[in-house]
Motif scaffolding. Structure first.
Motif, PDB file in Angstrom:
ATOM      1  N   ARG A 517       0.839  -1.205   0.000  1.00 33.00           N
ATOM      2  CA  ARG A 517       0.000   0.000   0.000  1.00 33.00           C
ATOM      3  C   ARG A 517       0.874   1.256   0.000  1.00 33.00           C
ATOM      4  O   ARG A 517       0.598   2.226  -0.718  1.00 33.00           O
ATOM      5  CB  ARG A 517      -0.926  -0.002   1.221  1.00 33.00           C
ATOM      6  CG  ARG A 517      -1.951   1.127   1.216  1.00 33.00           C
ATOM      7  CD  ARG A 517      -2.756   1.152   2.510  1.00 33.00           C
ATOM      8  NE  ARG A 517      -3.881   2.069   2.405  1.00 33.00           N
ATOM      9  CZ  ARG A 517      -3.789   3.392   2.486  1.00 33.00           C
ATOM     10  NH1 ARG A 517      -2.597   3.966   2.681  1.00 33.00           N
ATOM     11  NH2 ARG A 517      -4.864   4.154   2.374  1.00 33.00           N
ATOM     12  N   GLU A 543      -7.751 -14.789   2.760  1.00 35.74           N
ATOM     13  CA  GLU A 543      -6.929 -14.026   3.711  1.00 35.74           C
ATOM     14  C   GLU A 543      -6.420 -12.731   3.074  1.00 35.74           C
ATOM     15  O   GLU A 543      -6.430 -11.669   3.697  1.00 35.74           O
ATOM     16  CB  GLU A 543      -5.742 -14.875   4.183  1.00 35.74           C
ATOM     17  CG  GLU A 543      -6.114 -16.092   4.999  1.00 35.74           C
ATOM     18  CD  GLU A 543      -6.457 -17.297   4.141  1.00 35.74           C
ATOM     19  OE1 GLU A 543      -6.716 -18.374   4.703  1.00 35.74           O
ATOM     20  OE2 GLU A 543      -6.469 -17.163   2.887  1.00 35.74           O
ATOM     21  N   LYS A 545      -7.730 -11.129   0.478  1.00 40.95           N
ATOM     22  CA  LYS A 545      -8.843 -10.228   0.184  1.00 40.95           C
ATOM     23  C   LYS A 545      -9.256  -9.451   1.431  1.00 40.95           C
ATOM     24  O   LYS A 545      -9.504  -8.238   1.368  1.00 40.95           O
ATOM     25  CB  LYS A 545     -10.023 -11.043  -0.355  1.00 40.95           C
ATOM     26  CG  LYS A 545     -11.099 -10.223  -1.026  1.00 40.95           C
ATOM     27  CD  LYS A 545     -12.093 -11.120  -1.749  1.00 40.95           C
ATOM     28  CE  LYS A 545     -13.135 -10.293  -2.480  1.00 40.95           C
ATOM     29  NZ  LYS A 545     -14.092 -11.153  -3.220  1.00 40.95           N
ATOM     30  N   VAL A 546      -9.305 -10.139   2.585  1.00 41.82           N
ATOM     31  CA  VAL A 546      -9.676  -9.483   3.839  1.00 41.82           C
ATOM     32  C   VAL A 546      -8.642  -8.432   4.227  1.00 41.82           C
ATOM     33  O   VAL A 546      -8.978  -7.306   4.613  1.00 41.82           O
ATOM     34  CB  VAL A 546      -9.844 -10.528   4.964  1.00 41.82           C
ATOM     35  CG1 VAL A 546      -9.988  -9.846   6.317  1.00 41.82           C
ATOM     36  CG2 VAL A 546     -11.054 -11.413   4.694  1.00 41.82           C
ATOM     37  N   ALA A 547      -7.354  -8.809   4.116  1.00 41.29           N
ATOM     38  CA  ALA A 547      -6.287  -7.869   4.485  1.00 41.29           C
ATOM     39  C   ALA A 547      -6.295  -6.634   3.594  1.00 41.29           C
ATOM     40  O   ALA A 547      -6.102  -5.504   4.064  1.00 41.29           O
ATOM     41  CB  ALA A 547      -4.929  -8.574   4.408  1.00 41.29           C
ATOM     42  N   ALA A 549      -8.897  -5.443   1.940  1.00 39.77           N
ATOM     43  CA  ALA A 549     -10.097  -4.669   2.268  1.00 39.77           C
ATOM     44  C   ALA A 549      -9.881  -3.829   3.527  1.00 39.77           C
ATOM     45  O   ALA A 549     -10.291  -2.667   3.595  1.00 39.77           O
ATOM     46  CB  ALA A 549     -11.294  -5.600   2.456  1.00 39.77           C
ATOM     47  N   ASN A 550      -9.214  -4.406   4.522  1.00 37.44           N
ATOM     48  CA  ASN A 550      -8.952  -3.689   5.778  1.00 37.44           C
ATOM     49  C   ASN A 550      -7.948  -2.552   5.611  1.00 37.44           C
ATOM     50  O   ASN A 550      -7.869  -1.664   6.460  1.00 37.44           O
ATOM     51  CB  ASN A 550      -8.453  -4.669   6.846  1.00 37.44           C
ATOM     52  CG  ASN A 550      -9.546  -5.629   7.290  1.00 37.44           C
ATOM     53  OD1 ASN A 550     -10.732  -5.349   7.142  1.00 37.44           O
ATOM     54  ND2 ASN A 550      -9.142  -6.773   7.826  1.00 37.44           N
ATOM     55  N   SER A 551      -7.190  -2.576   4.531  1.00 32.26           N
ATOM     56  CA  SER A 551      -6.177  -1.531   4.323  1.00 32.26           C
ATOM     57  C   SER A 551      -6.746  -0.279   3.660  1.00 32.26           C
ATOM     58  O   SER A 551      -5.994   0.664   3.381  1.00 32.26           O
ATOM     59  CB  SER A 551      -5.030  -2.073   3.467  1.00 32.26           C
ATOM     60  OG  SER A 551      -5.450  -2.276   2.139  1.00 32.26           O
ATOM     61  N   GLU A 552      -8.061  -0.310   3.405  1.00 39.44           N
ATOM     62  CA  GLU A 552      -8.737   0.850   2.793  1.00 39.44           C
ATOM     63  C   GLU A 552      -8.016   1.314   1.520  1.00 39.44           C
ATOM     64  O   GLU A 552      -7.605   2.462   1.382  1.00 39.44           O
ATOM     65  CB  GLU A 552      -8.837   1.994   3.802  1.00 39.44           C
ATOM     66  CG  GLU A 552      -9.650   1.616   5.054  1.00 39.44           C
ATOM     67  CD  GLU A 552      -9.758   2.770   6.047  1.00 39.44           C
ATOM     68  OE1 GLU A 552      -9.065   3.774   5.850  1.00 39.44           O
ATOM     69  OE2 GLU A 552     -10.546   2.651   7.000  1.00 39.44           O
ATOM     70  N   ASP A 583     -18.513  -9.096  -2.726  1.00 38.15           N
ATOM     71  CA  ASP A 583     -18.417  -8.388  -1.450  1.00 38.15           C
ATOM     72  C   ASP A 583     -19.188  -7.069  -1.575  1.00 38.15           C
ATOM     73  O   ASP A 583     -18.663  -6.061  -2.049  1.00 38.15           O
ATOM     74  CB  ASP A 583     -16.945  -8.119  -1.098  1.00 38.15           C
ATOM     75  CG  ASP A 583     -16.765  -7.611   0.320  1.00 38.15           C
ATOM     76  OD1 ASP A 583     -17.687  -6.952   0.845  1.00 38.15           O
ATOM     77  OD2 ASP A 583     -15.695  -7.855   0.909  1.00 38.15           O
ATOM     78  N   GLN A 586     -17.624  -3.808   0.010  1.00 32.37           N
ATOM     79  CA  GLN A 586     -16.585  -3.136  -0.773  1.00 32.37           C
ATOM     80  C   GLN A 586     -17.187  -2.454  -2.001  1.00 32.37           C
ATOM     81  O   GLN A 586     -16.754  -1.377  -2.404  1.00 32.37           O
ATOM     82  CB  GLN A 586     -15.526  -4.162  -1.213  1.00 32.37           C
ATOM     83  CG  GLN A 586     -14.720  -4.762  -0.079  1.00 32.37           C
ATOM     84  CD  GLN A 586     -13.935  -3.711   0.683  1.00 32.37           C
ATOM     85  OE1 GLN A 586     -13.234  -2.897   0.090  1.00 32.37           O
ATOM     86  NE2 GLN A 586     -14.054  -3.709   1.998  1.00 32.37           N
TER      87      GLN A 586
END
Length: 636
Positions: A517, A543, A545-547, A549-552, A583, A586
């Motif tokens: 990022r 895993e 995809k979740v990470a 997504a959490n990183s905005e 999702d 998102q």
């Protein structure tokens, strides 16, 4: 005399050009095997692209030899290889029904790409590059194959006839539908589902402007679906597939000796660039012939150069088709090994003795000499490995002398170009030591250690072993804090390693998403393409995809879609599609941040793949909006 700033700039530009070429080839290698009506064309094109790897590897080791004119030619070649990658990726992701209905369109596309690569290669003056004779002749062989490929498109008369029947008859013969499903590789429910999604994405992105009837394609897909589902219980298609496994596979023309027309076991290259089975071309030469049997051109010399790249491809094909290929036993003698080797038993033995019993200076000199010999040609790599150098070089990876360590890891990198040596290096327990070098102090040693891990990871089983050896956190550290070349090497290795699902999990746990990022934020670092490519690979796992997504990451992706290069915009759209597909949270976030405007622009001005991804995303947003509207109306 110290190099001038212009010379340093030229070296950097040359290295960047070669790195870009290697990155494109790595992306081509990472594509899954393409099945369906265009599989032959795709496999041939991908194989010829991969055959250029030895050329790029040698150029990367000596960027000083690349002049301004050659840099421009390499950059032009890179552009044509990107076109080839895009064509292959488009076929892989596209509708097989559309491809077979518009086969001539795709044949013209592949012909154009083939001609572009051929012209780009012809523009490179190989004589001005510091490359080995073997690599030069290997590259000339690729040029010959590209010229020959322009007139070798397959005929599919039977398939065309079957399609005509299926498209124009209301009640099509089930046997005809079975043949079509086999040819298009639409043999089970999963295949039909993927084809349906591909058709939907194509129609959505085309805005209804297709050169083939959507109704016809949908009708044919429904017939194939009914045929597959009707036979899934009895397993008739599966039995047909099992029966087909017992039919001897058709040997690719490039794998046959032009003299015997049999599968080659020990392919060698003659001076015209043609490849033959060693035994048959030797018999031809011993009979007094002075011309190339196939090209009918005079042979400038009688040297036979082993074609190790083709031999490796033949071995992979045999393994995939269950054919046992007898291995030719090597003969390690006191005289030179092969026609191109400058190693002898005695000279290698002296170097190995210095590595075992010499002082630090002797070890450094011996490792440096082996590094140069292994770089020089393929015969040397075999000779050095057969002499038992690999275990000794691995021991020197722990040397307290940075220069010795650098020589040792670079020698292993050069040796790993040979496919058999890859296995020998891993079996000698080199991976933990190479990882230690990646974590070490010497930047050049770290760069070459990362490159060695990438080279070894070409073998799928090695991807698992490299991940288990702790390489991924070390490579992530190099990706963040290395030199520009070190970052590129680390990114290439991480991309290839993360093709294995287990390594995706390791990388995510090691915090790779946050580092990638930051690379997207700092676009001046020149790593945006690499960061997007790795993130897209990671997004294929839950895993990852979740990470992500959490990183905005969505605001950054939308910015890149507006301001980035064509390739960056394409990769940003592909990653955004991976995040939003399935999702709704998102998808709503993307819509709320104004994704529709850049997506509409991309669907009109982007690359073909970018248009497809943008169209699919717009379709998902519109579908979500319609569902929300219906729910609100129901409440009222």
């Amino acid at each position: 005399m110290a190099p001038t700033s212009e010379e340093e700039d030229g070296e950097v530009a040359g290295r960047e050009a070669v790195d870009a070429l290697l990155a494109v080839v790595a992306e081509v290698s990472a594509l899954p095997e393409i099945r369906g009506p265009l599989s032959r064309m795709c496999c041939d094109l991908a194989r010829r692209v991969k055959l250029l790897v030895p050329l790029f590897d040698e150029l990367r080791d000596d960027p000083d030899s690349i002049g301004i004119a050659e840099i421009r030619s390499l950059e032009s070649l890179c552009g044509t290889l990107v076109e080839a990658k895009d064509a292959l990726r488009g076929v892989n992701e596209g509708s097989k029904i559309y491809q077979v209905l518009r086969r001539e369109k795709f044949e013209r596309l592949f012909l154009k790409v083939t001609e572009s690569i051929e012209k780009a290669l012809d523009a490179i003056n190989l004589d001005r590059l510091n490359i080995s004779i073997e690599v030069k002749e290997q590259t000339e062989l690729v040029q010959t194959q590209l010229r020959r490929a322009r007139g070798s498109m397959d005929s599919h008369d039977l398939l065309s006839r079957d399609l005509n029947l299926a498209l124009h008859e209301n009640h099509t013969d089930p046997n005809v539908l079975k043949r079509i499903s086999e040819k298009l590789q639409l043999k089970n429910k999963s295949d039909i589902m993927k084809e349906s999604l591909a058709l939907h994405e194509m129609v959505t992105s085309s805005d209804g402007e297709l050169d083939v009837s959507v109704e016809q394609m949908s009708s044919l897909l429904k017939k194939l679906k009914d045929c597959v589902l009707d036979n899934s219980g009895s397993g008739s298609i599966e039995r047909t597939a099992n029966f087909a496994k017992h039919i001897p596979p058709v040997i690719p023309d490039d794998f046959r000796c032009p003299i015997s027309l049999e599968l080659m076991k020990d392919p060698v290259i003659v001076s015209t660039g043609q490849t033959y089975e060693r035994a048959y071309i030797q018999k031809w030469l011993e009979s007094g012939h002075k011309t190339c049997p196939k090209a009918q051109q005079p042979l400038t010399h009688s040297t036979l150069t082993p074609n190790f790249v083709l031999k490796s491809l033949i071995a992979q094909w045999c393994d995939a088709n269950g054919i046992e290929l007898p291995k030719k036993q090597g003969s390690f003698q006191d005289n030179k090994l092969g026609n191109n080797s400058d190693c002898t038993h005695s000279s290698i033995a002296i170097l190995l003795l210095k590595m075992v019993k010499g002082n630090q200076e002797d070890q450094r000199a011996a490792a440096g000499e082996l590094r140069l010999l292994a770089k020089r040609n393929a015969d040397n790599r075999i000779c050095i490995a057969e002499a038992g150098a690999i275990p000794l070089l691995i021991q020197l990876l722990s040397s307290p002398d940075p220069r010795t360590q650098e020589h040792a890891v670079t020698a292993l990198l050069n040796l790993s170009i040979n496919e058999d040596n890859k296995s020998l290096i891993v079996k000698a327990n080199a991976l933990p030591k190479i990882v230690e070098v990646v974590e070490g102090e010497s930047m050049e040693a770290r760069e070459n250690a990362a490159a060695a891990l990438f080279s070894l990871s070409v073998i799928d089983q090695n991807k698992i072993l490299i991940g288990e050896a702790g390489a991924i956190p070390a490579l992530i550290n190099l990706l963040c804090r290395g030199s520009p070349r070190g970052k590129k090497d680390a990114a290439t290795a991480l991309f290839n390693l993360c093709l294995y699902q287990g390594n995706k999990v390791i990388a995510v746990k090691a915090g790779i998403v946050g580092h990638l990022r930051r690379m997207l934020v700092d676009a001046t670092g020149g790593m945006v393409d690499e960061a997007l490519a790795i993130l897209t690979i990671l997004a294929s796992s839950q895993e990852g995809k979740v990470a992500i997504a959490n990183s905005e990451l969505i605001p950054l992706l939308l910015k890149l879609m507006k301001t980035g290069s064509a390739r960056v915009r394409e990769n940003a759209a592909a990653l955004l599609f991976s995040l939003c597909n399935g999702d709704e949270l998102q998808l709503r976030a993307a819509k709320g941040l104004g994704a529709e405007e850049p997506l509409k622009d991309l669907s009109e001005t982007g690359t073909e793949r970018a248009k497809r991804k943008a169209g699919s995303l717009l379709g998902l947003i519109h579908q979500m909006t319609e569902v929300s509207g219906d729910e609100n109306s129901a409440k009222l």
